[in-house]
Design an enzyme around this catalytic site. Structure first.
Site, PDB file in Angstrom:
ATOM      1  N   LYS A 220       0.851  -1.188   0.000  1.00  0.00           N
ATOM      2  CA  LYS A 220       0.000   0.000   0.000  1.00  0.00           C
ATOM      3  C   LYS A 220       0.887   1.238   0.000  1.00  0.00           C
ATOM      4  O   LYS A 220       1.911   1.285   0.697  1.00  0.00           O
ATOM      5  CB  LYS A 220      -0.903   0.015   1.231  1.00  0.00           C
ATOM      6  CG  LYS A 220      -1.722   1.286   1.392  1.00  0.00           C
ATOM      7  CD  LYS A 220      -2.488   1.280   2.700  1.00  0.00           C
ATOM      8  CE  LYS A 220      -3.207   2.591   2.928  1.00  0.00           C
ATOM      9  NZ  LYS A 220      -3.915   2.627   4.214  1.00  0.00           N
ATOM     10  N   GLU A 269      -8.696  11.782  13.239  1.00  0.00           N
ATOM     11  CA  GLU A 269      -7.800  10.668  13.566  1.00  0.00           C
ATOM     12  C   GLU A 269      -6.861  10.962  14.733  1.00  0.00           C
ATOM     13  O   GLU A 269      -5.955  11.788  14.620  1.00  0.00           O
ATOM     14  CB  GLU A 269      -6.984  10.283  12.325  1.00  0.00           C
ATOM     15  CG  GLU A 269      -6.179   9.010  12.522  1.00  0.00           C
ATOM     16  CD  GLU A 269      -5.635   8.457  11.223  1.00  0.00           C
ATOM     17  OE1 GLU A 269      -4.817   7.534  11.276  1.00  0.00           O
ATOM     18  OE2 GLU A 269      -6.022   8.957  10.145  1.00  0.00           O
TER      19      GLU A 269
END
EC number: 5.4.4.2
Length: 465
Positions: A220, A269
């Site tokens: 990723k 976050e």
């Protein structure tokens, strides 16, 4: 004004002066008092006529807000930023005279607020010239609002050579200057120019990144992009903060001003929160839009929870954070399945991680192990970061990196500085990124970043292109 009699203040300053060592010229005196409730944004606004270094923080459940103005001491790390910042902070606490009766209240007493670069090896540009590799302020004055109570902390260097009366007068004047605050009106500005930085080249970079995954050189890679905005007049940062507060529920609202440039955002976050030895971290990865109706919203959420790409992306983050937290904590608890975390424009997959921090570790050790998560860098970490350095079309600076605070009572909290922008007078850069996997579609990834920019774009009065 701080409710303290002149005689009591002079006695405290006398004690501070008496503690100044033979080889010291001054000592940092930190005084915290409970006061009648004040609006932290008014303190933030009023200070801009005196200083160009301010910070603001509000947590997602709105139980804690911090406004800091000025900098009595700045902690700047140039090499090993996590360890060096921790060493500077420990030294500052050790050397300071801290008078704080409210040690059970987080973000009171001596507090340092700041952030750092996403990647210290990334080539630097003029865009972030006022933001060091790692920079934290110990403010001249700080207002902490915790639940329904307000506390003011004033920090001042007491010089060995000045008299007690001179130091007391200086402290009172400095406090009065900042604590007065200032109201602000509604600003109506317009965007003169909305420049999307090389969109087609960015999509091509996404396409090239998918080849890295297909050829097993990475699992990723997170790629970010920039939009540059120009406005009809200088942006009022205080109003932007107020708009973010009203429009971005379940998000941290933050601002860090350095020399007049201001890094600002509303991020959902958390990277890590520590209260004494209780640790909370957050796995937040996997993204979908909100629906226009309740039924559509629930359907999109269901699909997000069962989408292989998003679940794989989320699992990368869970695995990495689990490994990091197991190193620094005992009694680690991680749910087996994620849940939905809804925001105004987006919804994410969310998994909380809790643990008990071991005595030999600090919040800075946690940051070192947790940053960057696969949600912001990719996996494997070094391979994905190397690709980002070579191919990404921007200098991330503080975007995507930890931003937050620590106090002298072993509390602290850091968020990941996403959904953010860098305001520079009458211009601003907005940033957003997405996780690229082997089967990623460049157009869909571009659309995801477009949606992620909406929170900042909307409060600045613009419409996305």
């Amino acid at each position: 004004m701080i409710d303290i009699q002149m005689k009591e203040l002079e006695e405290k300053i006398a004690a501070v002066k008496h503690s100044i060592g033979q080889n010291e010229s001054s000592k940092l005196f930190s005084l915290t008092k409970k006061i009648e409730n004040k609006d932290p944004l008014l303190i933030f606004e009023g200070a801009k006529q005196f200083v160009k270094d301010r910070f603001y923080w509000k947590n997602p459940n709105r139980t804690l807000a911090i406004t800091g103005v000025g900098s009595v001491q700045t902690l700047i790390a140039e090499n090993n930023r996590f360890q060096e910042t921790e060493n500077l902070w420990k030294q500052a606490v050790k050397n300071a005279w801290i008078d704080n009766p409210y040690t059970m209240v987080p973000a009171t007493g001596l507090v340092a607020f700041g952030g750092m670069d996403f990647d210290p090896l990334e080539a630097k540009t003029e865009l972030w010239k006022k933001f060091e590799l790692s920079k934290f302020y110990i403010p001249e004055l700080m207002l902490t609002t915790y639940h329904s109570d307000s506390y003011v902390t004033v920090n001042i260097l007491i010089n060995k050579e000045e008299t007690i009366d001179e130091a007391a007068t200086r402290l009172r004047k400095n406090t009065q200057k900042f604590i007065t605050g200032k109201t602000f009106g509604v600003q109506h500005i317009e965007i003169k120019r909305n420049r999307v930085i090389e969109p087609e080249k960015w999509k091509e970079t996404v396409k090239e990144a998918t080849k890295e995954m297909k050829e097993k050189r990475a699992e990723k890679i997170v790629l970010a992009r920039e939009v540059r905005l120009s406005f009809t007049e200088e942006i009022n940062i205080t109003q932007v903060l107020e708009e973010l507060h009203h429009t971005q529920a379940n998000s941290y609202i933050f601002a860090f001003e350095s020399g007049g440039d201001c890094f600002i955002g509303a991020t959902p976050e958390r990277i890590v929160k520590v209260e004494k030895n209780n640790l909370l971290s957050t796995c937040l990865a996997g993204t979908a839009p909100r629906g226009k109706t309740k039924e559509e919203d629930e359907q999109i959420g269901y699909e997000l929870l069962h989408d292989k790409k998003n679940r794989d992306e989320h699992e990368f983050v869970v695995k990495m954070i689990k490994e990091a937290v197991l190193k620094t904590c005992t009694d680690v608890n991680i749910p087996n399945e994620p849940v939905l975390h809804p925001l105004k424009n987006l919804q994410h997959l969310y998994t909380p991680v809790t643990g008990t921090l071991k005595d030999e570790y600090s919040i800075f050790d946690c940051l070192k192990d947790l940053h960057p998560t696969p949600a912001l860098g990719g996996t494997p970490t070094e391979d994905s970061l190397a690709y980002i350095r070579e191919h990404e079309l921007l200098d991330r600076g503080w975007y995507g990196a930890p931003i937050g605070w620590v106090d002298s009572n072993q509390n602290g909290e850091f968020a990941v500085a996403i959904r953010s922008g860098l305001i520079q007078g009458d211009e601003a850069s907005l940033f957003a990124g997405c996780g690229v996997l082997a089967d990623s579609d460049p157009e869909m990834e571009f659309e995801e970043t477009r949606i992620k920019m909406l929170p900042m774009l909307n409060v600045l009065g613009g419409k996305q292109e």
